[in-house]
Write a protein that holds these residues in place. Sequence first.
Motif, mmCIF file in Angstrom:
data_model
loop_
_atom_site.group_PDB
_atom_site.id
_atom_site.type_symbol
_atom_site.label_atom_id
_atom_site.label_comp_id
_atom_site.label_asym_id
_atom_site.label_seq_id
_atom_site.Cartn_x
_atom_site.Cartn_y
_atom_site.Cartn_z
ATOM 1 N N ARG A 245 8.549 4.148 1.296
ATOM 2 C CA ARG A 245 8.339 2.596 1.765
ATOM 3 C C ARG A 245 8.112 1.811 0.605
ATOM 4 N NH1 ARG A 245 2.977 3.987 5.696
ATOM 5 N NH2 ARG A 245 4.180 5.646 6.928
ATOM 6 N N TYR A 246 7.965 2.645 -0.589
ATOM 7 C CA TYR A 246 7.700 1.685 -1.766
ATOM 8 C C TYR A 246 8.760 2.024 -3.025
ATOM 9 C CZ TYR A 246 3.331 1.893 0.481
ATOM 10 O OH TYR A 246 2.294 1.868 1.589
ATOM 11 N N LYS A 247 9.845 1.135 -2.963
ATOM 12 C CA LYS A 247 10.717 1.221 -3.852
ATOM 13 C C LYS A 247 10.652 0.434 -5.198
ATOM 14 C CE LYS A 247 13.524 3.629 -1.204
ATOM 15 N NZ LYS A 247 13.757 5.087 -1.322
ATOM 16 N N LYS A 248 11.041 1.067 -6.472
ATOM 17 C CA LYS A 248 10.744 0.496 -7.548
ATOM 18 C C LYS A 248 11.478 -0.971 -7.631
ATOM 19 C CE LYS A 248 11.187 0.946 -12.529
ATOM 20 N NZ LYS A 248 11.361 1.776 -13.477
ATOM 21 N N GLY A 249 11.030 -2.036 -7.812
ATOM 22 C CA GLY A 249 11.489 -3.382 -7.893
ATOM 23 C C GLY A 249 11.472 -4.130 -6.721
ATOM 24 N N SER A 250 11.168 -3.754 -5.597
ATOM 25 C CA SER A 250 10.866 -4.445 -4.412
ATOM 26 C C SER A 250 9.691 -5.163 -4.238
ATOM 27 C CB SER A 250 10.724 -3.443 -3.315
ATOM 28 O OG SER A 250 9.801 -2.607 -3.276
ATOM 29 N N ASN A 251 9.566 -6.169 -3.450
ATOM 30 C CA ASN A 251 8.596 -7.084 -3.421
ATOM 31 C C ASN A 251 7.429 -6.611 -2.591
ATOM 32 O OD1 ASN A 251 9.727 -9.032 -5.290
ATOM 33 N ND2 ASN A 251 10.878 -9.911 -3.704
ATOM 34 N N ILE A 252 6.137 -7.098 -2.802
ATOM 35 C CA ILE A 252 5.162 -6.766 -1.967
ATOM 36 C C ILE A 252 4.106 -7.705 -2.071
ATOM 37 C CG2 ILE A 252 3.777 -5.160 -3.615
ATOM 38 C CD1 ILE A 252 3.490 -3.100 -1.255
ATOM 39 N N THR A 253 3.267 -7.781 -0.915
ATOM 40 C CA THR A 253 2.115 -8.712 -1.284
ATOM 41 C C THR A 253 0.773 -7.933 -1.234
ATOM 42 O OG1 THR A 253 3.185 -10.435 0.166
ATOM 43 C CG2 THR A 253 0.935 -10.828 0.028
ATOM 44 N N VAL A 254 -0.104 -8.388 -2.279
ATOM 45 C CA VAL A 254 -1.232 -7.856 -2.476
ATOM 46 C C VAL A 254 -2.641 -8.743 -2.122
ATOM 47 C CG1 VAL A 254 -3.042 -6.973 -4.160
ATOM 48 C CG2 VAL A 254 -0.532 -6.174 -4.300
ATOM 49 N N SER A 255 -3.350 -8.239 -1.311
ATOM 50 C CA SER A 255 -4.590 -8.790 -0.707
ATOM 51 C C SER A 255 -5.849 -8.438 -1.794
ATOM 52 C CB SER A 255 -4.984 -8.690 0.670
ATOM 53 O OG SER A 255 -5.921 -9.374 1.180
ATOM 54 N N LEU A 310 -11.147 -9.657 -11.124
ATOM 55 C CA LEU A 310 -11.763 -8.799 -11.967
ATOM 56 C C LEU A 310 -11.446 -7.370 -12.128
ATOM 57 C CD1 LEU A 310 -15.638 -10.020 -10.966
ATOM 58 C CD2 LEU A 310 -14.143 -10.717 -12.908
ATOM 59 N N ASN A 311 -11.580 -6.699 -13.074
ATOM 60 C CA ASN A 311 -11.163 -5.558 -13.430
ATOM 61 C C ASN A 311 -11.836 -4.478 -12.462
ATOM 62 O OD1 ASN A 311 -9.519 -3.515 -14.508
ATOM 63 N ND2 ASN A 311 -11.050 -3.226 -16.206
ATOM 64 N N LYS A 312 -11.085 -3.593 -11.983
ATOM 65 C CA LYS A 312 -11.591 -2.420 -11.137
ATOM 66 C C LYS A 312 -12.021 -2.952 -9.597
ATOM 67 C CE LYS A 312 -11.271 0.500 -14.316
ATOM 68 N NZ LYS A 312 -10.137 1.447 -14.301
ATOM 69 N N THR A 313 -11.709 -4.041 -9.156
ATOM 70 C CA THR A 313 -11.942 -4.570 -7.793
ATOM 71 C C THR A 313 -11.010 -4.026 -7.014
ATOM 72 O OG1 THR A 313 -10.800 -6.648 -8.256
ATOM 73 C CG2 THR A 313 -13.211 -6.536 -8.524
ATOM 74 N N THR A 314 -11.414 -3.713 -5.613
ATOM 75 C CA THR A 314 -10.584 -3.287 -4.630
ATOM 76 C C THR A 314 -9.664 -4.280 -4.134
ATOM 77 O OG1 THR A 314 -12.130 -1.777 -3.960
ATOM 78 C CG2 THR A 314 -10.437 -1.991 -2.375
ATOM 79 N N VAL A 315 -8.109 -3.987 -4.078
ATOM 80 C CA VAL A 315 -7.123 -4.597 -3.351
ATOM 81 C C VAL A 315 -6.434 -4.024 -2.527
ATOM 82 C CG1 VAL A 315 -6.918 -6.187 -5.394
ATOM 83 C CG2 VAL A 315 -5.580 -4.048 -5.178
ATOM 84 N N THR A 316 -5.809 -4.534 -1.316
ATOM 85 C CA THR A 316 -5.222 -3.958 -0.401
ATOM 86 C C THR A 316 -3.616 -4.289 -0.133
ATOM 87 O OG1 THR A 316 -5.875 -5.608 1.406
ATOM 88 C CG2 THR A 316 -7.496 -3.510 0.825
ATOM 89 N N ILE A 317 -2.785 -3.282 0.339
ATOM 90 C CA ILE A 317 -1.461 -3.659 0.741
ATOM 91 C C ILE A 317 -1.318 -3.288 2.205
ATOM 92 C CG2 ILE A 317 -0.414 -3.908 -1.545
ATOM 93 C CD1 ILE A 317 0.702 -1.256 -1.166
#
Length: 319
Positions: A245-255, A310-317
Amino acid sequence: MRKIIPTILGGLLLTACGCNDSTRNILQGKTEKEQIAVVGKLAGRIQAIQVNKGDFVRKGDTLAILDIPEVAAKRAQAEGALTSANAQYQMAQHGATANQLKQLGAKKKALEEQFNFVKKSLNRLDAMVKDSLIPQQQYDEVFAKYQGAQAQLSAVNAEIADVQYGVRMEQQVMALGQKDRAEGALLEVETAENERYIIAPQDFSIETITLNVGELALPGYTLFNGTLENSTYFRFTVPESSLSRYKKGSNITVSVPYLDNLQVECTIRNVKQIGAYANIATAYPDYEMQDSLFEIIVAPKNADQAKEILNKTTVTIKK
């Protein structure tokens, strides 16, 4: 007691199910920023600290000043050696002083008079020895004096020529080498003086300051830690089974949950395998035991949009 235990177990099961439901369709990761460490090259005590934790500094800003007393002593030594070397080089170039030239001139004049007198005496005796009016021994003695006077005059003429045009080239080269060496020692001291000032090598935000005023900073010891500007990226851990599901160079949205689910458009920059004991970024790793783990590095397309996260905060995809 028997009635309470099932109730507690049921509550735990419901809680666990709730956590699984809430994370089933998302993959959690962590915000990361490139780190920088600023160290000192020379040993010295902290004389002043010019910044505070949390400050943003620009490249070339002075972060701290070290007190290095040995540098002042070495500067005095280097300046003295340079003064001496300059004098030696000047003397090698210009040769003798005016007073020395006067002394050599007077010596030459005396030798010229002595030589001329002996030469006249020899000329008079030359005819007399031919007519056998004087013994040959007397003539030979005057002739020896003539040769001695001539040699002394040649020697003083050579000495005068030597000092008028400077000393030997080898001595001049040696004096020049001593001068260059002294200049190099002084330059080394000036470089050491500049090292008293701890300068920011890049634009970055200061996170930690390891020493206080008065403490000793050793060479190579980290004095400041921080994060580089516009270096934010996101790190996720995925199992081998989900890697397609995760190819190098592909686009993705981070929340970003703590920023009201701010949406950051990103690109997958790198995918690499991680070791079994590596720092896993995903909070709920959903994978089979036989699966290898991979780390995906996600970089924001607009660095300015992500620099305040901020550094070390949680993000999701989304999975």
